[in-house]
Design a protein around this motif. Structure first.
Motif, PDB file in Angstrom:
ATOM      1  N   ARG A 176       0.838  -1.202   0.000  1.00  0.00           N
ATOM      2  CA  ARG A 176       0.000   0.000   0.000  1.00  0.00           C
ATOM      3  C   ARG A 176       0.867   1.242   0.000  1.00  0.00           C
ATOM      4  NH1 ARG A 176      -5.550  -1.043  -0.610  1.00  0.00           N
ATOM      5  NH2 ARG A 176      -5.845  -3.185   0.069  1.00  0.00           N
ATOM      6  N   THR A 177       0.389   2.260  -0.689  1.00  0.00           N
ATOM      7  CA  THR A 177       1.060   3.550  -0.677  1.00  0.00           C
ATOM      8  C   THR A 177       0.597   4.318   0.554  1.00  0.00           C
ATOM      9  OG1 THR A 177      -0.675   4.628  -1.965  1.00  0.00           O
ATOM     10  CG2 THR A 177       1.130   3.604  -3.208  1.00  0.00           C
ATOM     11  N   ALA A 178       1.167   5.482   0.775  1.00  0.00           N
ATOM     12  CA  ALA A 178       0.781   6.308   1.920  1.00  0.00           C
ATOM     13  C   ALA A 178      -0.692   6.696   1.846  1.00  0.00           C
ATOM     14  CB  ALA A 178       1.654   7.561   1.990  1.00  0.00           C
ATOM     15  N   GLY A 179      -1.221   6.851   0.648  1.00  0.00           N
ATOM     16  CA  GLY A 179      -2.633   7.207   0.469  1.00  0.00           C
ATOM     17  C   GLY A 179      -3.541   5.992   0.409  1.00  0.00           C
ATOM     18  N   ARG A 180      -3.040   4.817   0.806  1.00  0.00           N
ATOM     19  CA  ARG A 180      -3.775   3.551   0.839  1.00  0.00           C
ATOM     20  C   ARG A 180      -4.051   2.979  -0.557  1.00  0.00           C
ATOM     21  NH1 ARG A 180      -3.433   0.324   4.221  1.00  0.00           N
ATOM     22  NH2 ARG A 180      -5.507  -0.508   4.071  1.00  0.00           N
TER      23      ARG A 180
END
Length: 130
Positions: free
Chosen positions: A28-32
């Motif tokens: 997952r990225t920081a922005g989900r």
């Protein structure tokens, strides 16, 4: 996600469903947002092939993937144990060489004797007190 959908040939909604079912677990990225690796894309292709060509349902696919993951983990563990065994064997050989080098030269190795021979232990007589 759209890149992963293009690379795998699946619809983005299908990717979401596979993620929910645990068939694939992208990072997952920081922005989900989902970030699919090359391994994830390969797994998606495998799931698609098994589903469409072999007719395996999603529950069966999940079981197959779990078993494949288990096999990979066991193979990794076997490799670790092989490496540990090699290290232990090398240490044993080194220790054996050290012990052999420390043998007293006045000792004679015992060899299995023929039928009519006997092994006699020699002990020096104690000295009388002075």
């Amino acid at each position: 996600m759209s890149v992963a959908a293009q690379l795998s040939g699946l619809h983005p909604q299908t990717l979401r469903q596979y993620d929910r079912l645990g068939l694939v677990s992208p990072d997952r990225t920081a922005g989900r947002g989902r970030r699919y690796s090359a391994r994830d894309i390969e797994r998606l292709r495998q799931v698609q092939q098994l589903s469409q060509d072999e007719g395996i349902n999603l529950a069966g696919l999940k079981h197959i993937i779990e078993l494949e993951d288990q096999v990979a983990a066991l193979q990794s563990r076997v490799a670790e144990l092989d490496a540990a065994l090699e290290r232990a064997t090398a240490a044993f050989v080194q220790r054996e060489a050290t012990v052999r080098a420390s043998y007293r030269r006045d000792l004679v190795p015992y060899q299995e004797a023929q039928e009519n021979s006997a092994l006699v232990e020699w002990r020096p007589r104690p000295r009388p007190p002075a």
